[in-house]
Design a protein around this motif. Structure first.
Motif: not given
Ligand code: FES
Ligand code: FES
Length: 167
Positions: A122-126, A134-136, A138-144, A155-157
């Motif tokens: 979704a991030l890279l589409n937008e 911006e990666i951090r 937009n992915l802040a709602g996901n926990i690892c 990986s996202v970069q």
């Protein structure tokens, strides 16, 4: 002693396009979208973690937007398009984002990975060429709980550059 009446069962028919295929199921009205894809369609790549909209393991695309499917009723997706992690590949070839997570070791146990891959899609589409911030963000709602996030961000970069180069 007062008798308690059983809750009336409320069922409804939903029609949801999932990974490009039309699905139609009669479900209890309170069925979550995460339950729908896992228990009715057997798409178990969508993981259930916290089930309180905190961890992001259950993230799917709803009309192209990342949503936490434990926080959406299947009824709300009626008539819409849902993409799960199983729907990202191209005839068995991993999507560039999936391949980048693989190549950059963007996972350890892998439990969070489908959610991250969907959120990154979704991030890279937008934002095709996002900054690290911006990666951090937009992915802040996901926990690892395993990776420390560095490899996920790399990986996202990497996926961003692969997509921009068309590879
Ligand atoms: Fe949905 Fe954790 S299971 S956010
Ligand atoms: Fe284990 Fe993220 S790789 S929780």
């Amino acid at each position: 002693m007062t008798e308690t009446k059983p809750e009336p069962r409320s069922e409804l028919l939903v029609n949801i396009t999932v990974n490009g295929s039309k699905t139609s199921e009669l479900i209890p009205a309170r069925t979550l979208l995460s339950e729908y894809v896992r228990e009715y369609l057997f798409l178990t790549g969508t993981h259930r973690g916290c089930e309180t909209a905190k961890c992001g393991a259950c993230t799917v695309l709803l009309d192209g937007k990342a949503v936490k499917s434990c926080n959406v009723l299947a009824a709300q997706a009626n008539g819409h398009n849902v993409t799960t992690v199983e729907g990202l590949d191209d005839n068995g070839k991993l999507s560039p984002i999936q391949q980048s997570f693989w190549d950059n070791h963007g996972m350890q146990c892998g439990y969070c990975t489908p959610g991250f891959v969907i959120a990154a899609t979704a991030l890279l589409n937008e934002i095709p060429d996002p900054t690290v911030d911006e990666i951090r963000f937009n992915l802040a709602g996901n926990i690892c709980r395993c990776t420390g996030y560095t490899k996920i961000i790399e990986s996202v970069q990497d996926a961003s550059q692969r997509i921009l180069k068309g590879s």
